[in-house]
Every structure is written in C-alpha cells, then in structure tokens.
Design a protein around this motif. Structure first.
Motif, short mmCIF file in Angstrom:
data_model
loop_
_atom_site.label_atom_id
_atom_site.label_comp_id
_atom_site.label_asym_id
_atom_site.label_seq_id
_atom_site.Cartn_x
_atom_site.Cartn_y
_atom_site.Cartn_z
N LEU A 113 -8.94 -18.81 4.01
CA LEU A 113 -8.44 -17.45 4.25
C LEU A 113 -7.74 -16.97 2.99
N ILE A 114 -7.81 -15.67 2.73
CA ILE A 114 -7.17 -15.06 1.56
C ILE A 114 -6.26 -13.93 2.03
N ILE A 115 -5.00 -13.97 1.58
CA ILE A 115 -4.03 -12.89 1.83
C ILE A 115 -3.96 -12.07 0.55
N LEU A 116 -4.20 -10.77 0.66
CA LEU A 116 -4.49 -9.96 -0.51
C LEU A 116 -3.66 -8.69 -0.51
N ASP A 117 -2.93 -8.45 -1.61
CA ASP A 117 -2.26 -7.17 -1.81
C ASP A 117 -3.29 -6.17 -2.35
N VAL A 118 -2.99 -4.87 -2.22
CA VAL A 118 -3.90 -3.84 -2.72
C VAL A 118 -3.57 -3.47 -4.16
N MET A 119 -2.31 -3.14 -4.42
CA MET A 119 -1.89 -2.70 -5.75
C MET A 119 -1.55 -3.91 -6.60
N LEU A 120 -2.49 -4.29 -7.46
CA LEU A 120 -2.34 -5.47 -8.30
C LEU A 120 -2.66 -5.12 -9.74
N PRO A 121 -1.96 -5.72 -10.71
CA PRO A 121 -2.34 -5.55 -12.11
C PRO A 121 -3.62 -6.30 -12.41
N GLY A 122 -4.39 -5.77 -13.36
CA GLY A 122 -5.64 -6.42 -13.74
C GLY A 122 -6.81 -5.93 -12.92
N LEU A 123 -6.91 -6.42 -11.71
CA LEU A 123 -7.90 -5.96 -10.73
C LEU A 123 -7.15 -5.66 -9.45
N ASN A 124 -7.51 -4.56 -8.76
CA ASN A 124 -6.81 -4.25 -7.52
C ASN A 124 -7.46 -4.97 -6.34
N GLY A 125 -6.81 -4.84 -5.19
CA GLY A 125 -7.28 -5.54 -4.01
C GLY A 125 -8.65 -5.11 -3.54
N TRP A 126 -8.97 -3.82 -3.71
CA TRP A 126 -10.29 -3.35 -3.30
C TRP A 126 -11.37 -4.07 -4.11
N GLN A 127 -11.14 -4.19 -5.42
CA GLN A 127 -12.12 -4.85 -6.29
C GLN A 127 -12.26 -6.34 -5.95
N LEU A 128 -11.13 -6.98 -5.67
CA LEU A 128 -11.20 -8.39 -5.30
C LEU A 128 -11.92 -8.58 -3.97
N LEU A 129 -11.69 -7.68 -3.03
CA LEU A 129 -12.36 -7.79 -1.74
C LEU A 129 -13.87 -7.69 -1.90
N LYS A 130 -14.32 -6.79 -2.77
CA LYS A 130 -15.76 -6.67 -3.01
C LYS A 130 -16.31 -7.99 -3.56
N LEU A 131 -15.57 -8.61 -4.48
CA LEU A 131 -16.00 -9.89 -5.03
C LEU A 131 -16.06 -10.96 -3.95
N ILE A 132 -15.03 -10.99 -3.09
CA ILE A 132 -15.00 -11.98 -2.01
C ILE A 132 -16.21 -11.81 -1.10
N ARG A 133 -16.53 -10.57 -0.75
CA ARG A 133 -17.64 -10.33 0.16
C ARG A 133 -19.00 -10.62 -0.48
N GLN A 134 -19.08 -10.50 -1.80
CA GLN A 134 -20.31 -10.89 -2.48
C GLN A 134 -20.55 -12.39 -2.40
N ARG A 135 -19.47 -13.13 -2.25
CA ARG A 135 -19.54 -14.59 -2.27
C ARG A 135 -19.61 -15.20 -0.88
N GLY A 136 -19.27 -14.43 0.15
CA GLY A 136 -19.31 -15.01 1.49
C GLY A 136 -18.46 -14.25 2.49
N ASP A 137 -18.11 -14.94 3.58
CA ASP A 137 -17.41 -14.28 4.69
C ASP A 137 -16.02 -14.86 4.91
N THR A 138 -15.35 -15.29 3.84
CA THR A 138 -13.98 -15.80 3.95
C THR A 138 -13.09 -14.75 4.60
N PRO A 139 -12.32 -15.09 5.62
CA PRO A 139 -11.41 -14.11 6.24
C PRO A 139 -10.40 -13.58 5.21
N VAL A 140 -10.17 -12.26 5.24
CA VAL A 140 -9.25 -11.61 4.31
C VAL A 140 -8.24 -10.79 5.11
N LEU A 141 -6.97 -11.04 4.83
CA LEU A 141 -5.88 -10.27 5.43
C LEU A 141 -5.23 -9.44 4.33
#
Length: 224
Positions: A47-75
């Motif tokens: 499981l991944i706990i994810l903030d939205v406003m992040l330096p470098g890459l934001n949470g939306w971008q990370l979520l897209k990466l996570i979903r490209q790789r699989g179905d890990t639960p994201v909060l």
C-alpha cells in the motif's frame, strides 16, 4: 506488510512512519516526489500513502506511474479538500482520500480496510519452525509456550518474520522499528536483537535468528 509514505512535511512523515511501524507494518518514507518515484520503481509495496502537493513530482503524477505498474492500493493524504480534487484523485485510480488534519486511528482503519480489499492480504499469523507470531492478537509463542515481548521487540520480530530469509541491515532495522537513522557506532540494534534472542531463541532449538557478520540479521529456519 510493506508500506510507502510519500509526504514532504517531515514531521507528518515521521509521525506516520512511527505509528505504522508500531502497528506492525514495515515502512519506507520519501520526502519528495522524485524519491517517491525511485522507491516505486525499485520495490513492490502492499500500500502507498501519497500526498498531492510534492516537490519534484506531484501526487497525481506518481499515481499515474503506480497505475502503470499495477494495482497497489493508494491512499491520498492531503490538505487539498476541494470536491474536484477528491474526484480527480479517485478518477486517476486512488483507492481512498483522507484530508488533513486527520486522526491516526482513522488513517490506520482505512489502511487496514484497503489491505483487506487488495490482492495482497496481510499475513495474520507467521509460523517458522515452532515459532508462532499472531499479528492481530500480538501474541508470540514457541513450542506452544507464550512469550511476553515489549512493543519494540514485537515490532522487531514481526519485521524479521515478514521478510523471512532476507538479511536486514542494522540501518534498515533501525529505520523500520525505531524510525531512526543512526551513527554506525550505535549498538541499539545489537542490544535489541540480543534481548529478543534471549526470549525467543536461546532457550529453544532450532535457532532462528542469525547474524550475518558485517551485514545484518536474518530470521529463518534450517531446511527440513
């Protein structure tokens, strides 16, 4: 269960990691989006706990990466509480959305609910040789004899059992059990392992906690 927290507020990240480790989870922490991407690309998480406003890459971008790789639960855990933000997160594939400020007990309940839903279920009971570790009841026994452990001893044993056969470094153990980075001269981990051995290993056979000199510690049973 192995969790990743991506949170740029250091105090919040430390609070989350400490609470989750004390609740029996193994936790990695990234303080920015680039480090979060590195963890996501290098390791598998339950499981991944994810903030939205992040330096470098934001949470939306990370979520897209996570979903490209699989179905890990994201909060998503964020101060962005507008309805459109929640809808966007869920549309992108987040499994849950919790707004700051939050109560840790609620976050923990949501984490456990997502893990029950997800493809990977938390192991409730570990059995290694005659050692039994009941995560939900927080009970440990060997050969049917109950063993009383402190919270930190239980967390240490749970970490070793959950990664059975892996050699875990002192630094990794310190970060997961105590949420600390420490100087190489510190013997905190050695002391903790020695105390745990005295309770769960020294009076019994076979020996399960092994020292790999110069590397770390491993929990495993000899081949049958």
């Amino acid at each position: 269960m192995h969790l990743l927290v991506v949170e740029d507020e250091a105090k919040t990240a430390q609070f989350l990691a400490k609470g989750l480790v004390e609740s029996g989870f193994s936790v990695d922490v990234a303080l920015n989006g680039l480090d979060g991407r590195h963890y996501i690309e290098e390791q598998a998480y339950d499981l991944i706990i994810l903030d939205v406003m992040l330096p470098g890459l934001n949470g939306w971008q990370l979520l897209k990466l996570i979903r490209q790789r699989g179905d890990t639960p994201v909060l998503f855990l964020t101060a962005k509480d507008a309805l459109e933000d929640r809808v966007r997160g869920l549309d992108l594939g987040a499994d849950d959305y919790l707004v700051k400020p939050f109560a840790f007990v609620e976050l923990l309940a949501r984490v456990r609910t997502l893990l029950r839903r997800g493809p990977a279920r938390e192991i409730e009971v570990y059995r290694i040789a005659d050692l039994e570790l009941d995560v939900l009841r927080r009970r440990v026994s060997r050969g049917g004899q109950r063993i009383a452990l402190t919270n930190k001893e239980f967390a240490l044993l749970h970490l070793l059992a959950s990664r059975r056969g892996e050699v875990l470094s002192r630094t990794l153990i310190a970060s997961q059990v105590w949420n600390l980075n420490f100087d190489s001269d510190t013997n905190m981990v050695e002391v903790a392992v020695r105390r745990l051995r005295a309770k769960v290993d020294d009076p019994y056979l076979p020996k399960l906690i092994h020292t790999v000199r110069g590397v770390g510690y491993q929990l495993d049973a000899p081949d049958e």
